[in-house]
Design a protein around this motif. Structure first.
Motif, mmCIF file in Angstrom:
data_model
loop_
_atom_site.group_PDB
_atom_site.id
_atom_site.type_symbol
_atom_site.label_atom_id
_atom_site.label_comp_id
_atom_site.label_asym_id
_atom_site.label_seq_id
_atom_site.Cartn_x
_atom_site.Cartn_y
_atom_site.Cartn_z
ATOM 1 N N VAL A 145 0.862 -1.177 0.000
ATOM 2 C CA VAL A 145 0.000 0.000 0.000
ATOM 3 C C VAL A 145 0.904 1.234 0.000
ATOM 4 O O VAL A 145 1.684 1.437 0.925
ATOM 5 C CB VAL A 145 -0.934 0.015 1.236
ATOM 6 C CG1 VAL A 145 -1.810 1.256 1.227
ATOM 7 C CG2 VAL A 145 -1.780 -1.234 1.273
ATOM 8 N N GLY A 146 0.790 2.050 -1.031
ATOM 9 C CA GLY A 146 1.640 3.235 -1.156
ATOM 10 C C GLY A 146 2.513 3.153 -2.388
ATOM 11 O O GLY A 146 3.183 2.132 -2.613
ATOM 12 N N GLY A 147 2.472 4.202 -3.210
ATOM 13 C CA GLY A 147 3.251 4.233 -4.446
ATOM 14 C C GLY A 147 4.655 4.768 -4.232
ATOM 15 O O GLY A 147 5.132 4.904 -3.099
ATOM 16 N N PRO A 148 5.299 5.109 -5.336
ATOM 17 C CA PRO A 148 6.689 5.603 -5.247
ATOM 18 C C PRO A 148 6.827 6.873 -4.421
ATOM 19 O O PRO A 148 7.890 7.115 -3.828
ATOM 20 C CB PRO A 148 7.058 5.861 -6.727
ATOM 21 C CG PRO A 148 6.109 5.009 -7.511
ATOM 22 C CD PRO A 148 4.847 4.978 -6.728
ATOM 23 N N GLN A 149 5.813 7.708 -4.375
ATOM 24 C CA GLN A 149 5.892 8.950 -3.619
ATOM 25 C C GLN A 149 5.596 8.769 -2.129
ATOM 26 O O GLN A 149 5.714 9.718 -1.360
ATOM 27 C CB GLN A 149 4.928 9.983 -4.210
ATOM 28 C CG GLN A 149 5.252 10.382 -5.652
ATOM 29 C CD GLN A 149 4.251 11.369 -6.208
ATOM 30 O OE1 GLN A 149 3.121 11.447 -5.733
ATOM 31 N NE2 GLN A 149 4.673 12.134 -7.211
ATOM 32 N N CYS A 150 5.211 7.568 -1.732
ATOM 33 C CA CYS A 150 4.875 7.320 -0.328
ATOM 34 C C CYS A 150 6.155 7.136 0.479
ATOM 35 O O CYS A 150 7.029 6.348 0.115
ATOM 36 C CB CYS A 150 3.994 6.079 -0.218
ATOM 37 S SG CYS A 150 3.481 5.686 1.458
ATOM 38 N N THR A 151 6.256 7.873 1.569
ATOM 39 C CA THR A 151 7.460 7.779 2.412
ATOM 40 C C THR A 151 7.410 6.598 3.369
ATOM 41 O O THR A 151 8.450 6.172 3.859
ATOM 42 C CB THR A 151 7.633 9.071 3.221
ATOM 43 O OG1 THR A 151 6.466 9.278 4.032
ATOM 44 C CG2 THR A 151 7.837 10.264 2.303
ATOM 45 N N GLN A 152 6.203 6.082 3.640
ATOM 46 C CA GLN A 152 6.079 4.944 4.551
ATOM 47 C C GLN A 152 5.128 3.892 3.954
ATOM 48 O O GLN A 152 4.013 3.715 4.444
ATOM 49 C CB GLN A 152 5.553 5.384 5.925
ATOM 50 C CG GLN A 152 6.549 6.240 6.711
ATOM 51 C CD GLN A 152 5.990 6.632 8.077
ATOM 52 O OE1 GLN A 152 4.855 7.088 8.178
ATOM 53 N NE2 GLN A 152 6.790 6.460 9.103
ATOM 54 N N PRO A 153 5.538 3.206 2.898
ATOM 55 C CA PRO A 153 4.672 2.168 2.314
ATOM 56 C C PRO A 153 4.468 1.033 3.310
ATOM 57 O O PRO A 153 5.308 0.778 4.172
ATOM 58 C CB PRO A 153 5.450 1.709 1.080
ATOM 59 C CG PRO A 153 6.872 2.041 1.385
ATOM 60 C CD PRO A 153 6.849 3.287 2.213
ATOM 61 N N TYR A 154 3.322 0.371 3.152
ATOM 62 C CA TYR A 154 2.986 -0.699 4.089
ATOM 63 C C TYR A 154 2.698 -1.976 3.314
ATOM 64 O O TYR A 154 1.954 -1.957 2.330
ATOM 65 C CB TYR A 154 1.764 -0.311 4.921
ATOM 66 C CG TYR A 154 1.292 -1.385 5.870
ATOM 67 C CD1 TYR A 154 2.053 -1.764 6.970
ATOM 68 C CD2 TYR A 154 0.080 -2.038 5.656
ATOM 69 C CE1 TYR A 154 1.625 -2.759 7.836
ATOM 70 C CE2 TYR A 154 -0.366 -3.035 6.522
ATOM 71 C CZ TYR A 154 0.411 -3.390 7.609
ATOM 72 O OH TYR A 154 -0.012 -4.378 8.475
ATOM 73 N N SER A 155 3.290 -3.075 3.754
ATOM 74 C CA SER A 155 3.048 -4.373 3.141
ATOM 75 C C SER A 155 1.859 -5.011 3.849
ATOM 76 O O SER A 155 1.995 -5.568 4.941
ATOM 77 C CB SER A 155 4.290 -5.266 3.263
ATOM 78 O OG SER A 155 4.034 -6.549 2.719
ATOM 79 N N ALA A 156 0.689 -4.913 3.222
ATOM 80 C CA ALA A 156 -0.547 -5.386 3.842
ATOM 81 C C ALA A 156 -0.830 -6.826 3.428
ATOM 82 O O ALA A 156 -0.677 -7.195 2.265
ATOM 83 C CB ALA A 156 -1.716 -4.493 3.438
ATOM 84 N N SER A 157 -1.246 -7.633 4.389
ATOM 85 C CA SER A 157 -1.653 -8.998 4.102
ATOM 86 C C SER A 157 -3.023 -8.997 3.429
ATOM 87 O O SER A 157 -3.818 -8.078 3.615
ATOM 88 C CB SER A 157 -1.707 -9.810 5.397
ATOM 89 O OG SER A 157 -2.277 -11.087 5.176
#
Length: 219
Positions: A145-157
Motif C-alpha cells: 500500500v503506497g506508491g513511489p511517492q509514499c514515504t512509509q509504504p505498508y506491506s498489507a496482508s
C-alpha cells in the motif's frame, strides 16, 4: 348500484338476508347452526363496514379478513410448502438441518452425491489438479500500500480482521483479535470508535478507522 359494488358486498348481504329470513323458522333444529354461523359472519361484516383503519375490510366486508389471515400464515406456508432446501436467508433449510443434526450428534452426510446444482451460476468449487503443484509461500500473500511517492509504504496482508468497534465487543475480544493479528502478521481494523489500550496491548498492526466519524476522533 354498480356490478363492482354488488360483488364486493354480495357475500355480506347473503349472510344478513339469510340470518334475518331464518329467524322465524328457528324451531327447526337443523337451522340453528347455520343461522348462528351466518349471524356471526353478519356481525363481523357490520364491524368491517364501521371500522376505518383497514380499507380492504371496509370495501370487502367478511371476505377482506381472508387477506389478513393468509398474510399471517404466509411465512409458515413458504417455509413448509413452497421453500426449497437452498432458499431463504440468512440460512437455508439445508444449512439449518445440518446444524440440527450435528447438535444431536447425528450423521449429517447425504449419500449418492449432492442435491445442489454445482454448475449453476455463482457456485464456486475447487477442482483437483492432475499433478502436484508447488506449495505457495504465505509470505507472498501481501499487497504493498503506497506508491513511489509514499514515504512509509505498508506491506498489507490479504488476510485481515475487518472492522468491529470496541463498543460492540469487549476488552477480551479486542485483546484476542489483536493478538491474532500479531501472530498472523496482518492488520486489525479498529472499527468506529477509539483506539483503546486493549488494541495496543499485543502490538498487532492497526488500521484506524475514522469514518463515519459519528463518535468523533482526536489526538
Amino acid at each position: 348500484m354498480s356490478l363492482s359494488l354488488l360483488s364486493r358486498y354480495a357475500f355480506f348481504a347473503v349472510c344478513v338476508i339469510f340470518t334475518l329470513a331464518s329467524l322465524p323458522f328457528l324451531e327447526h333444529d337443523w337451522l340453528w347452526p347455520i343461522t348462528a354461523v351466518t349471524g356471526v359472519l353478519s356481525l363481523i361484516g357490520l364491524f368491517d363496514l364501521m371500522q376505518s383503519p383497514h380499507a380492504v375490510r371496509r370495501n370487502y366486508p367478511i371476505l377482506g379478513n381472508i387477506r389478513y389471515l393468509v398474510e399471517g400464515i404466509r411465512p409458515e406456508i413458504r417455509q413448509y410448502l413452497l421453500e426449497s432446501d437452498s432458499d431463504a436467508l440468512p440460512f437455508s433449510r439445508a444449512q439449518r438441518s445440518l446444524v440440527y443434526s450435528r447438535a444431536k450428534n447425528e450423521t449429517a452426510d447425504k449419500p449418492f452425491g449432492t442435491l445442489i446444482d454445482v454448475y449453476q451460476s455463482g457456485f464456486e468449487f475447487i477442482g483437483h489438479s492432475m499433478r502436484p503443484a508447488p506449495l505457495s509461500d504465505p509470505s507472498s500473500f501481501r499487497v504493498t500500500v503506497g506508491g513511489p511517492q509514499c514515504t512509509q509504504p505498508y506491506s498489507a496482508s490479504v488476510f485481515n480482521i475487518s472492522a468491529m468497534s470496541f463498543g460492540s465487543l469487549s476488552a477480551n475480544a479486542i485483546r484476542a483479535l489483536n493478538q491474532g493479528a500479531k501472530l498472523g502478521n496482518f492488520a486489525h481494523d479498529t472499527g468506529e470508535g477509539s483506539i483503546s489500550p486493549y488494541h495496543r496491548e499485543h502490538g498487532g498492526d492497526l488500521t484506524w478507522e475514522l469514518g463515519s466519524g459519528y463518535f468523533g476522533w482526536r489526538t
